[in-house]
Design an enzyme around this catalytic site. Sequence first.
Site, PDB file in Angstrom:
ATOM      1  N   ASP A  20     -75.027   7.859 -45.525  1.00 42.78           N
ATOM      2  CA  ASP A  20     -75.787   7.016 -46.457  1.00 42.78           C
ATOM      3  C   ASP A  20     -76.707   7.891 -47.315  1.00 42.78           C
ATOM      4  O   ASP A  20     -77.562   7.400 -48.029  1.00 42.78           O
ATOM      5  CB  ASP A  20     -76.617   5.968 -45.705  1.00 42.78           C
ATOM      6  CG  ASP A  20     -77.586   6.576 -44.707  1.00 42.78           C
ATOM      7  OD1 ASP A  20     -77.370   7.727 -44.279  1.00 42.78           O
ATOM      8  OD2 ASP A  20     -78.569   5.904 -44.358  1.00 42.78           O
ATOM      9  N   HIS A  25     -80.685  10.369 -50.822  1.00 42.61           N
ATOM     10  CA  HIS A  25     -81.039  11.679 -51.417  1.00 42.61           C
ATOM     11  C   HIS A  25     -80.337  11.951 -52.743  1.00 42.61           C
ATOM     12  O   HIS A  25     -80.771  12.800 -53.509  1.00 42.61           O
ATOM     13  CB  HIS A  25     -80.678  12.824 -50.458  1.00 42.61           C
ATOM     14  CG  HIS A  25     -81.300  12.696 -49.118  1.00 42.61           C
ATOM     15  ND1 HIS A  25     -80.801  13.304 -48.000  1.00 42.61           N
ATOM     16  CD2 HIS A  25     -82.392  12.011 -48.691  1.00 42.61           C
ATOM     17  CE1 HIS A  25     -81.544  13.011 -46.957  1.00 42.61           C
ATOM     18  NE2 HIS A  25     -82.511  12.209 -47.341  1.00 42.61           N
ATOM     19  N   TRP A 142     -83.278   2.507 -37.678  1.00 41.96           N
ATOM     20  CA  TRP A 142     -83.732   3.856 -38.012  1.00 41.96           C
ATOM     21  C   TRP A 142     -85.256   3.692 -38.051  1.00 41.96           C
ATOM     22  O   TRP A 142     -85.751   2.951 -38.919  1.00 41.96           O
ATOM     23  CB  TRP A 142     -83.315   4.223 -39.399  1.00 41.96           C
ATOM     24  CG  TRP A 142     -81.969   4.700 -39.781  1.00 41.96           C
ATOM     25  CD1 TRP A 142     -81.721   5.773 -40.589  1.00 41.96           C
ATOM     26  CD2 TRP A 142     -80.666   4.167 -39.493  1.00 41.96           C
ATOM     27  NE1 TRP A 142     -80.365   5.925 -40.790  1.00 41.96           N
ATOM     28  CE2 TRP A 142     -79.697   4.956 -40.130  1.00 41.96           C
ATOM     29  CE3 TRP A 142     -80.224   3.070 -38.722  1.00 41.96           C
ATOM     30  CZ2 TRP A 142     -78.331   4.715 -40.035  1.00 41.96           C
ATOM     31  CZ3 TRP A 142     -78.859   2.832 -38.628  1.00 41.96           C
ATOM     32  CH2 TRP A 142     -77.939   3.644 -39.281  1.00 41.96           C
ATOM     33  N   TYR A 144     -88.600   5.576 -38.727  1.00 45.44           N
ATOM     34  CA  TYR A 144     -89.154   6.832 -39.196  1.00 45.44           C
ATOM     35  C   TYR A 144     -90.619   6.642 -39.582  1.00 45.44           C
ATOM     36  O   TYR A 144     -90.924   5.890 -40.513  1.00 45.44           O
ATOM     37  CB  TYR A 144     -88.377   7.330 -40.435  1.00 45.44           C
ATOM     38  CG  TYR A 144     -86.917   7.692 -40.199  1.00 45.44           C
ATOM     39  CD1 TYR A 144     -86.439   8.026 -38.931  1.00 45.44           C
ATOM     40  CD2 TYR A 144     -86.019   7.732 -41.262  1.00 45.44           C
ATOM     41  CE1 TYR A 144     -85.103   8.373 -38.739  1.00 45.44           C
ATOM     42  CE2 TYR A 144     -84.677   8.081 -41.079  1.00 45.44           C
ATOM     43  CZ  TYR A 144     -84.231   8.402 -39.808  1.00 45.44           C
ATOM     44  OH  TYR A 144     -82.915   8.746 -39.622  1.00 45.44           O
ATOM     45  N   LYS A 175     -82.765   4.987 -33.964  1.00 46.39           N
ATOM     46  CA  LYS A 175     -82.444   6.321 -34.480  1.00 46.39           C
ATOM     47  C   LYS A 175     -83.764   6.989 -34.834  1.00 46.39           C
ATOM     48  O   LYS A 175     -84.539   6.482 -35.642  1.00 46.39           O
ATOM     49  CB  LYS A 175     -81.554   6.162 -35.707  1.00 46.39           C
ATOM     50  CG  LYS A 175     -80.998   7.443 -36.229  1.00 46.39           C
ATOM     51  CD  LYS A 175     -79.979   7.159 -37.320  1.00 46.39           C
ATOM     52  CE  LYS A 175     -79.528   8.442 -37.950  1.00 46.39           C
ATOM     53  NZ  LYS A 175     -79.022   8.301 -39.281  1.00 46.39           N
ATOM     54  N   GLY A 201     -79.624  13.899 -37.411  1.00 43.45           N
ATOM     55  CA  GLY A 201     -79.345  15.333 -37.496  1.00 43.45           C
ATOM     56  C   GLY A 201     -80.337  16.117 -38.340  1.00 43.45           C
ATOM     57  O   GLY A 201     -80.716  17.227 -38.011  1.00 43.45           O
ATOM     58  N   GLY A 202     -80.749  15.545 -39.459  1.00 48.23           N
ATOM     59  CA  GLY A 202     -81.642  16.251 -40.375  1.00 48.23           C
ATOM     60  C   GLY A 202     -80.879  17.177 -41.298  1.00 48.23           C
ATOM     61  O   GLY A 202     -79.640  17.208 -41.300  1.00 48.23           O
ATOM     62  N   GLY A 228     -75.182  13.535 -39.867  1.00 42.25           N
ATOM     63  CA  GLY A 228     -74.484  13.540 -41.150  1.00 42.25           C
ATOM     64  C   GLY A 228     -74.292  14.952 -41.642  1.00 42.25           C
ATOM     65  O   GLY A 228     -73.258  15.600 -41.414  1.00 42.25           O
TER      66      GLY A 228
HETATM   67  P1  FBP Z   1     -78.600  13.455 -41.420  1.00 40.26           P
HETATM   68  O1  FBP Z   1     -78.002  13.794 -40.081  1.00 40.26           O
HETATM   69  O2  FBP Z   1     -77.794  14.009 -42.538  1.00 40.26           O
HETATM   70  O3  FBP Z   1     -80.063  13.801 -41.464  1.00 40.26           O
HETATM   71  O4  FBP Z   1     -78.488  11.868 -41.546  1.00 40.26           O
HETATM   72  C1  FBP Z   1     -79.337  11.048 -40.809  1.00 40.26           C
HETATM   73  C2  FBP Z   1     -80.164  10.142 -41.710  1.00 40.26           C
HETATM   74  O5  FBP Z   1     -80.943   9.235 -40.973  1.00 40.26           O
HETATM   75  C3  FBP Z   1     -79.324   9.375 -42.708  1.00 40.26           C
HETATM   76  O6  FBP Z   1     -78.817   8.207 -42.148  1.00 40.26           O
HETATM   77  C4  FBP Z   1     -80.290   9.184 -43.850  1.00 40.26           C
HETATM   78  O7  FBP Z   1     -79.660   9.142 -45.070  1.00 40.26           O
HETATM   79  C5  FBP Z   1     -81.124  10.408 -43.796  1.00 40.26           C
HETATM   80  O8  FBP Z   1     -81.065  10.920 -42.489  1.00 40.26           O
HETATM   81  C6  FBP Z   1     -82.551  10.143 -44.169  1.00 40.26           C
HETATM   82  O9  FBP Z   1     -83.247  11.354 -44.160  1.00 40.26           O
HETATM   83  P2  FBP Z   1     -84.695  11.460 -44.798  1.00 40.26           P
HETATM   84  O10 FBP Z   1     -85.565  10.521 -44.020  1.00 40.26           O
HETATM   85  O11 FBP Z   1     -85.039  12.893 -44.592  1.00 40.26           O
HETATM   86  O12 FBP Z   1     -84.570  11.063 -46.211  1.00 40.26           O
END
Ligand code: FBP
Length: 250
Positions: A20, A25, A142, A144, A175, A201-202, A228
């Site tokens: 996604d 990004h 997710w 965060y 997540k 993953g980051g 990802g």
């Molecule tokens: P990655 O493993 O590429 O980090 O993907 C995990 C993810 O949660 C994606 O689903 C989402 O697009 C991205 O990281 C969001 O990352 P950020 O919070 O750094 O924008």
Amino acid sequence: MKVSLDKITTKGKALYLAYDQGIEHGPIEFNDANVDPKSIIDIASKGKFTAMIFQKGIAEKYNSAIQRSKIPLIVKLNGKTSLVKGDPVSLQLCTVEEAIKLGAAAVGYTIYIGSEHEPAMLQEFEYIEREAHERGIPVIAWIYPKGKSVEEKPAAELMAYAARVGLEIGADVVKLKYNGNEKDLAWAVKSAGKTKIVISGGSKVDEPVFLKEVQETVKAKAFGVAVGRNVWQHKNPLHMAKKIKEIMFK
Ligand code: FBP
């Protein structure tokens, strides 16, 4: 309502391929090898991921390839671009009903705890969670921590807080962004109780660095990894998938 995670699990573990980043990004994350969503469906299928994660546009436009792959689909219901500044907010772009019509085995939703817009996301999640559970499919949150009010707070505390919020709001899987400390992750896993934890993953890092994180995820008794960029930005994504599975399943 209790729902089963069986469809998006193998041997009690989760390995999700996230894609996604195109909305989160932008195409800056892609190159010729991974800009086509079909290449990701191919990696998920050949790499035997337990599910793959798309926004509704890709889930719809590439639906026949997704169905053919037989890899379970997780549809992300909200999203935002990286172009707006300030405390983040990500609102609903796809309904549970639409996701189910697209063949989703589960739905996902991002909540930025600590953002000034947190209440709007928590409330939207609540409606989504109710509907998804009534329809018998799991919800992945997710979670965060982001925004001015959490900038100074310790990462370990925020990671456990995110995990606990997931339990409190009825998420089946949360997540999290891993802070790189196995003990902190183990505490976050405990804090989530019966809600399962997967780590994201980051940005792409060297292979051994990422594989060490996967190892720590297993030791901390987390449910798995939703990765990802560390897979599809790798020069050999299937090699990376194999290495991750060796750690997770053996
Ligand atoms: P990655 O493993 O590429 O980090 O993907 C995990 C993810 O949660 C994606 O689903 C989402 O697009 C991205 O990281 C969001 O990352 P950020 O919070 O750094 O924008």
